[in-house]
Design a protein around this motif. Structure first.
Motif, short mmCIF file in Angstrom:
data_model
loop_
_atom_site.label_atom_id
_atom_site.label_comp_id
_atom_site.label_asym_id
_atom_site.label_seq_id
_atom_site.Cartn_x
_atom_site.Cartn_y
_atom_site.Cartn_z
N HIS A 1 -2.58 13.83 8.78
CA HIS A 1 -1.22 13.34 8.58
C HIS A 1 -0.60 14.08 7.39
CE1 HIS A 1 -3.18 10.37 11.03
NE2 HIS A 1 -3.96 10.04 10.01
N TRP A 2 0.72 14.21 7.41
CA TRP A 2 1.45 14.92 6.38
C TRP A 2 2.45 13.99 5.69
CZ3 TRP A 2 0.32 19.81 4.89
CH2 TRP A 2 -0.39 20.63 5.78
N TYR A 3 2.51 14.11 4.36
CA TYR A 3 3.43 13.32 3.55
C TYR A 3 4.24 14.24 2.66
CZ TYR A 3 0.18 9.62 4.86
OH TYR A 3 -0.62 8.75 5.59
N GLN A 4 5.46 13.82 2.36
CA GLN A 4 6.32 14.49 1.40
C GLN A 4 6.46 13.59 0.18
OE1 GLN A 4 10.70 14.21 1.79
NE2 GLN A 4 10.69 16.44 2.01
N PHE B 1 -1.73 -5.67 9.78
CA PHE B 1 -1.93 -4.35 9.23
C PHE B 1 -3.11 -4.30 8.27
CE2 PHE B 1 1.81 -1.94 10.53
CZ PHE B 1 2.62 -2.95 11.02
N ALA B 2 -3.86 -3.20 8.33
CA ALA B 2 -4.79 -2.88 7.25
C ALA B 2 -3.96 -2.49 6.03
CB ALA B 2 -5.70 -1.74 7.67
N MET B 3 -4.57 -2.62 4.87
CA MET B 3 -3.87 -2.28 3.63
C MET B 3 -4.77 -1.41 2.77
SD MET B 3 -0.86 -3.64 3.78
CE MET B 3 -0.36 -3.36 2.08
N CYS C 1 0.28 0.75 -3.20
CA CYS C 1 -0.28 0.11 -2.02
C CYS C 1 0.44 0.69 -0.80
CB CYS C 1 -0.15 -1.40 -2.05
SG CYS C 1 1.53 -2.05 -2.16
N ALA C 2 -0.27 0.72 0.32
CA ALA C 2 0.30 1.28 1.55
C ALA C 2 -0.33 0.58 2.74
CB ALA C 2 0.03 2.78 1.62
N ASN C 3 0.46 0.40 3.79
CA ASN C 3 -0.10 -0.24 4.98
C ASN C 3 -0.48 0.80 6.02
OD1 ASN C 3 2.29 0.47 6.25
ND2 ASN C 3 2.87 -1.60 6.82
N TYR D 1 -2.69 6.57 9.81
CA TYR D 1 -1.84 7.04 8.73
C TYR D 1 -1.29 5.86 7.93
CZ TYR D 1 1.43 5.72 12.42
OH TYR D 1 2.09 5.04 13.41
N PHE D 2 -0.83 6.20 6.70
CA PHE D 2 -0.21 5.21 5.82
C PHE D 2 1.28 5.23 6.09
CE2 PHE D 2 -3.73 5.65 2.38
CZ PHE D 2 -4.66 5.21 3.30
#
Lengths: 106, 119
Positions: free
Chosen positions: A33-36, B32-34, B96-98, B105-106
């Motif tokens: 996956h790619w993030y900016q 959601f996973a966290m 933190c991100a879900n 992916y986050f």
């Protein structure tokens, strides 16, 4: 642990086609996956599963690759695209990110 | 609107403890996973820990295993990170991100909270 390798920086001009590479130390299939990220902000998802464009992301962004070698492309660089780009593998824990590629103005 | 908001960051001495919180809104939290991700000032991103939607499964980076504990309260739509035995090298912005699952992916990220470990 799976190591993710990206170039640390590149210089480009507005309107250029830009390609950022990301290499995994072992196969990760398409779990890439790619993030900016812009200064002072959280990362923002652009591309998931190697080539799927997140809803709302401009179509000038695209991703490709599978296995160990991946690329993020920007077809025509815009002023708002100058930022740092990170790849991430979610094939196995520990989840790992590349070191980031800073796209700078030439 | 889907949103995550971290809190709890502070200045703490080496060996001390801190608990971070991440409040979720705009989505069904328990679906959601966290995850917690940290970023050292001027450096890259490091995944710290993850937890499944039901809280039945957790994973940690080697650098924090045994010192940090991730947990969640689905009745409060809140994620936590208990950080004990803090070290100078734990200084970072914590996000933190879900994610839809442990191998995805986050999607949504919070704005981050700064933890500084220093004497």
């Amino acid at each position: 642990d799976i190591q993710m390798t990206q170039p640390s920086s590149l210089s480009a001009s507005v309107g250029d086609r830009v390609t950022i590479t990301c290499r995994a130390s072992q196969t990760i299939r398409n779990y890439l996956h790619w993030y900016q990220q812009k200064p002072g902000k959280a990362p923002n998802l652009l591309i998931y599963s190697a080539s799927s464009l997140r809803s709302g992301v401009p179509s000038r962004f695209s991703g490709s690759g599978s296995g160990t070698d991946f690329t993020l492309s920007i077809s025509s660089l815009q002023p708002e695209d100058f930022a740092t780009y990170y790849c991430q593998q979610t094939y196995s824990t520990p989840l790992t990110f590349g070191g980031g590629t800073k796209v700078e103005i030439k | 609107e889907e949103e995550l908001l971290e809190s709890g960051g502070d200045l703490v001495q080496p060996g001390g403890s801190l608990r971070l919180s991440c409040a979720a809104s705009g989505f069904i939290f328990s679906n959601f996973a966290m995850n917690w991700v940290r970023q050292t000032p001027g450096k890259g991103l490091e995944w710290v820990a993850g937890i499944s939607g039901s809280a039945g499964r957790t994973n940690y980076a080697d650098s924090v295993r045994g010192r940090f504990t991730i947990s969640r309260d689905n009745s409060k739509d809140t994620l936590y990170l208990q950080m004990d035995s803090l070290r100078v090298e734990d200084t970072a912005v914590y996000y933190c991100a879900n994610s839809w699952g442990p191998n995805t992916y986050f999607d949504i990220w919070g704005r981050g909270t700064l933890v500084t470990v220093s004497s």
